[in-house]
Structure formats: C-alpha cells, structure tokens
Design a protein around this motif. Structure first.
Motif, PDB file in Angstrom:
ATOM      1  N   UNK A   1      33.658 -47.611 -22.538  1.00  0.00           N
ATOM      2  CA  UNK A   1      33.994 -48.961 -22.094  1.00  0.00           C
ATOM      3  C   UNK A   1      35.381 -48.886 -21.455  1.00  0.00           C
ATOM      4  N   UNK A   2      35.473 -49.312 -20.197  1.00  0.00           N
ATOM      5  CA  UNK A   2      36.747 -49.306 -19.492  1.00  0.00           C
ATOM      6  C   UNK A   2      37.408 -50.660 -19.662  1.00  0.00           C
ATOM      7  N   UNK A   3      38.672 -50.641 -20.080  1.00  0.00           N
ATOM      8  CA  UNK A   3      39.443 -51.860 -20.305  1.00  0.00           C
ATOM      9  C   UNK A   3      40.770 -51.738 -19.569  1.00  0.00           C
TER      10      UNK A   3
ATOM     11  N   UNK B   1      33.559 -45.594 -27.064  1.00  0.00           N
ATOM     12  CA  UNK B   1      34.617 -44.776 -26.498  1.00  0.00           C
ATOM     13  C   UNK B   1      35.332 -45.680 -25.495  1.00  0.00           C
ATOM     14  N   UNK B   2      36.597 -45.944 -25.704  1.00  0.00           N
ATOM     15  CA  UNK B   2      37.342 -46.848 -24.834  1.00  0.00           C
ATOM     16  C   UNK B   2      38.266 -46.046 -23.937  1.00  0.00           C
ATOM     17  N   UNK B   3      38.202 -46.326 -22.647  1.00  0.00           N
ATOM     18  CA  UNK B   3      39.131 -45.779 -21.667  1.00  0.00           C
ATOM     19  C   UNK B   3      40.032 -46.947 -21.279  1.00  0.00           C
ATOM     20  N   UNK B   4      41.268 -46.896 -21.723  1.00  0.00           N
ATOM     21  CA  UNK B   4      42.223 -47.982 -21.510  1.00  0.00           C
ATOM     22  C   UNK B   4      43.089 -47.649 -20.307  1.00  0.00           C
ATOM     23  N   UNK B   5      42.853 -48.339 -19.192  1.00  0.00           N
ATOM     24  CA  UNK B   5      43.581 -48.057 -17.961  1.00  0.00           C
ATOM     25  C   UNK B   5      44.896 -48.844 -17.933  1.00  0.00           C
TER      26      UNK B   5
ATOM     27  N   UNK C   1      41.176 -43.551 -25.268  1.00  0.00           N
ATOM     28  CA  UNK C   1      41.889 -42.669 -24.348  1.00  0.00           C
ATOM     29  C   UNK C   1      42.686 -43.548 -23.389  1.00  0.00           C
ATOM     30  N   UNK C   2      43.983 -43.368 -23.371  1.00  0.00           N
ATOM     31  CA  UNK C   2      44.858 -44.111 -22.464  1.00  0.00           C
ATOM     32  C   UNK C   2      44.906 -43.357 -21.146  1.00  0.00           C
ATOM     33  N   UNK C   3      44.603 -44.077 -20.057  1.00  0.00           N
ATOM     34  CA  UNK C   3      44.443 -43.468 -18.740  1.00  0.00           C
ATOM     35  C   UNK C   3      45.393 -44.145 -17.749  1.00  0.00           C
ATOM     36  N   UNK C   4      46.151 -43.346 -17.004  1.00  0.00           N
ATOM     37  CA  UNK C   4      46.991 -43.895 -15.944  1.00  0.00           C
ATOM     38  C   UNK C   4      46.115 -44.340 -14.786  1.00  0.00           C
ATOM     39  N   UNK C   5      46.469 -45.448 -14.173  1.00  0.00           N
ATOM     40  CA  UNK C   5      45.705 -45.949 -13.036  1.00  0.00           C
ATOM     41  C   UNK C   5      46.530 -46.869 -12.173  1.00  0.00           C
TER      42      UNK C   5
END
Length: 156
Positions: A15-17, A51-55, A76-80
C-alpha cells in the motif's frame, strides 16, 4: 492490463501512502496531518498486515520520518517527489498478480491543484517497485475508480 484489479478491501502486495511533507500546503495543520497519517500507516502495517511504502515528498525530512518509523515492521520509507499526498489519484493501478501496472496522465484535478511532482508519482512507484508501466494517453485520477475484484468498476 489483463489481470483483474483486486477489490479495494482485498490485501495488497503493498500500500503506497504519501506523507504530509510540505508545510507550505498544510500550514498550521501539518503536525496534525502527520499524526493522522502515522496512525493510518501503523494500522495498515500492524493489524492490517499490509506492506506499506511511505513516500516522503521532501528530502530534508526523510531522516526524521525514517526515525519516526524505525522498528515498525512492514513500513518502508521511500524518498519521492510529489505535492499532494493523495497517491491514489496520481499513482498507477496494479492488477492482481500482474507484472505491469496501468498509468495515466495527471493534470492536477483539472488544473485546480497543479502541484510539482504529482505527474511523476506513477513513474516513481513503478521504478521503486520494479513494475513496468503501461502508459495510457488520457487524463485520469486513479481514485475515481472503485473495484470489487470481480470485474465491476464504479466511477464518478
């Protein structure tokens, strides 16, 4: 896209947040918005087992948000790069078990809220997830579609 789109309520591979990253958009509500999104992410990753991808939309707060979620399983903290946190409208649409995702042009909700980076979200998610995108040459907001996982789609 030939694979069916999972129901909105079905478990997802991820899940992208979007994290409220821009004080200039949130003003005095930034801290409250961050607390609310943190609660959502923790609920999805914990009891929800997503599974969370936190942008994170600003590089200067990346380390702060990584520390905030340090030790939280399934996050998972993701730069964007993005303006608005509503990644549901700006990101791609994944099919169940599909090896590609559908992406669309995004125009800031008809030019009402044209924020830098929002038109790049789908590509960033595709790149980060290693999923090739099938680009469609029309404007669409992904959040305008609601799927039941059996081929029915509701739209605005």
């Amino acid at each position: 896209m030939t694979a069916p789109i999972p129901a909105e309520w079905a478990p997802h591979r991820a899940m992208w947040v979007g994290w409220p990253s821009h004080a200039e958009y949130w003003f005095e509500a930034l801290e409250q918005a961050q607390d609310e999104v943190e609660g959502l992410v923790r609920a999805l990753a914990g009891p929800g087992r997503e599974q969370v991808r936190l942008m994170i939309g600003k590089a200067d707060i990346l380390a702060e948000v990584q520390a905030r979620f340090a030790g939280v399983e399934n996050v998972e903290v993701v730069a964007g790069t993005f303006g608005d946190i509503w990644l549901r409208d700006t990101g791609p649409i994944f099919g169940a078990g599909s090896k590609t995702a559908a992406a669309f042009r995004f125009n800031g909700w008809g030019g009402k809220y044209d924020m830098p980076g929002d038109d790049q979200v789908a590509g960033q998610i595709g790149d980060h997830s290693g999923t090739p995108l099938t680009w469609n040459d029309f404007v669409m907001e992904g959040g305008s579609l609601d799927h039941d996982g059996e081929g029915t789609v509701l739209t605005t």
